[in-house]
Design an enzyme around this catalytic site. Sequence first.
Site, PDB file in Angstrom:
ATOM      1  N   GLY A 155       1.027  -6.828   4.506  1.00 44.68           N
ATOM      2  CA  GLY A 155       0.215  -7.975   4.090  1.00 44.68           C
ATOM      3  C   GLY A 155      -1.213  -7.950   4.586  1.00 44.68           C
TER       4      GLY A 155
ATOM      5  CG  ASP B 262       1.570 -13.194   0.976  1.00 41.47           C
ATOM      6  OD1 ASP B 262       1.936 -13.835   1.985  1.00 41.47           O
ATOM      7  OD2 ASP B 262       2.150 -12.161   0.592  1.00 41.47           O
TER       8      ASP B 262
ATOM      9  CG  HIS C 107       4.545 -12.598  -3.077  1.00 40.82           C
ATOM     10  ND1 HIS C 107       5.829 -12.426  -3.505  1.00 40.82           N
ATOM     11  CD2 HIS C 107       4.626 -12.741  -1.735  1.00 40.82           C
ATOM     12  CE1 HIS C 107       6.639 -12.459  -2.471  1.00 40.82           C
ATOM     13  NE2 HIS C 107       5.945 -12.651  -1.394  1.00 40.82           N
TER      14      HIS C 107
ATOM     15  CG  HIS D 173       2.203 -17.363  -0.094  1.00 38.10           C
ATOM     16  ND1 HIS D 173       2.814 -16.526  -0.993  1.00 38.10           N
ATOM     17  CD2 HIS D 173       2.699 -17.023   1.116  1.00 38.10           C
ATOM     18  CE1 HIS D 173       3.644 -15.720  -0.353  1.00 38.10           C
ATOM     19  NE2 HIS D 173       3.583 -15.995   0.940  1.00 38.10           N
TER      20      HIS D 173
HETATM   21 ZN   LIG Z   1       4.236 -14.701   2.373  1.00 41.14          ZN
END
Ligand SMILES: [Zn+2]
Length: 423
Positions: free
Chosen positions: A322, A305, A232, A60
Site C-alpha cells: 500500500g 486507501d 479498491h 478509505h
Molecule cells: Zn485498506
Amino acid sequence: MRLLLKNGHLVDPIGKKDGLYDILIEDDKVVKVQTRISDRVDKLIDASDCLVMPGLIDMHTHVREPGYTEKETFVTAGRAAVKGGFTTICAAPDTKPVIDTSFLVGDIRRQAENESLANVLPVGALSTGLKGKQGADLEGMAREGAVAFSDETHSLVDMYLLRQLFLRCARLGLPVFSWNEDRRLSGKGVMNAGKFSKSMGLAGIPGSAEETVQARYMLLAEECGCQLHLQHMSTRKSVLMLWLAKKQFEAVTGEVCPHHLFLTEECLMEKGAAGKVYPPLRTEEDRLALIDGLRDGIIDVIATDHSPHEAGKWTLEEAPSGFSGLETALPLVYTGLVKQGLLSASQMVEKMSSNPARILKINRGSLNPGDIADITVFDPRPEYDISTEGFASLGKNTPFEGYHVSGRVTTTLVSGRVVYRNN
Ligand SMILES: [Zn+2]
C-alpha cells in the site's frame, strides 16, 4: 466569525452550481452562496482562479492509530488529509488493537476529535479481531458512532456467518465495506498474475482472487438487503459485475483508488517493492475499464486507501503493501482525468465528496446555505513533480514520487475554520 470566500469557481453537483460564486460563512455554516456578496466580514479569502468544492471525503484511510504510531497518528493523518483537500476521513479498523468493540470506537472518536484537523469517522470491524470467525458487537459500535463495518484484509470465507452479519448491518442501516480477496487464490502472490509476473519470476495474484469474493458478497448483500460498498476495485470484470449488480440492487456501490487509475503492473519493473499493493496494479485493459466505469457512473467513489508505512529497504516478498495517498489523490485525479477531459470537475467532486457523503449518510458533500462549511479550495495552475519531502504524512511510501502533476490545495476549511493554507 464571518468569513467570505470570494471569486472562486464553485463546483457543487448537489447544489447544481458550476461557476463563479462568493460564499459567506458564519461560524461553522454556509449562510449565503451568490454570484456577488459584499457583506462586511471578519476575514476574506480570495479564491480567484481556484476551484471551490465541498470538502473531500476519503472513505478509505488507514490512520494506523492505535498501535502503529510509527506509521501514522491522528495528528499526522489529519494534517495530511487537510493538506490533500480531505475534510473527512473514514478510519479503517485494522489497527492494534483492532477496532471491534463499542469502547474502542468511542475512544478513537474522542481522541480523533481532539487531535485530528480533519473529521474522522470510525469504521468498525465486521468480525472480532478481523479474523472472520465470530461477529463483532456491531450494534454497540453503531451506538458509539461507527459509520460502517469492514472486513479489511480478511474477506470472510464463512458465508453463513457473513449472512448473519449482513442481516444485522441491514437492521442497523449501515454499509459494509468489503476488501475482496480470496487468500487461497492470492497465495504468496506479490503482483498481478500475468506476463510481467512470469517474466520477473514472481508469484502472481489473479483477478479472480478479487472477483470471486466480490460476486459472493454482492449476491448475499442483495439477499439480505444490506448496503455494500466494494473497496479498491481493480479489474475489468469487477466493473462489469458491479454494473450487473446495480441493475438488480441499488444499495451496492464501488470505489477505485488513484494508483489503479494511473499505474499498471509494469510499474513494478521499475519501482519494485514501491509498487506493491493489494489488490495489485493490474493491466492497461483493467486500468482503462476502471476509468470507463467512473465515467459511466458504475464506480461511485475515488478513495485513497491511504496506507502509510515507515521507510525501509525490502524485497517484493517482504515489503508492506500500500501507499501513502492523502496528499497526492486530488492533483493526480485532476491531472489524469479532469485535465485530460475524461471526467468533468463536477464528476470529480461527485466521486470524492458528494457520493461518499450519500453512501455514508452524513450531512456533508454540498455547499448550500445551511450546510456545514467543510470546503476545499484548489488552484489547478501550479505544475510540479510530486515529492515526498513536503509530505505531512509520516508515510513517504508512494510510487508517484517524481510524477508530474497540476494543481495544489490552497485552503481547507473544516466547520468554517481554516485548517490549512498554502499561498
Ligand atoms: Zn485498506
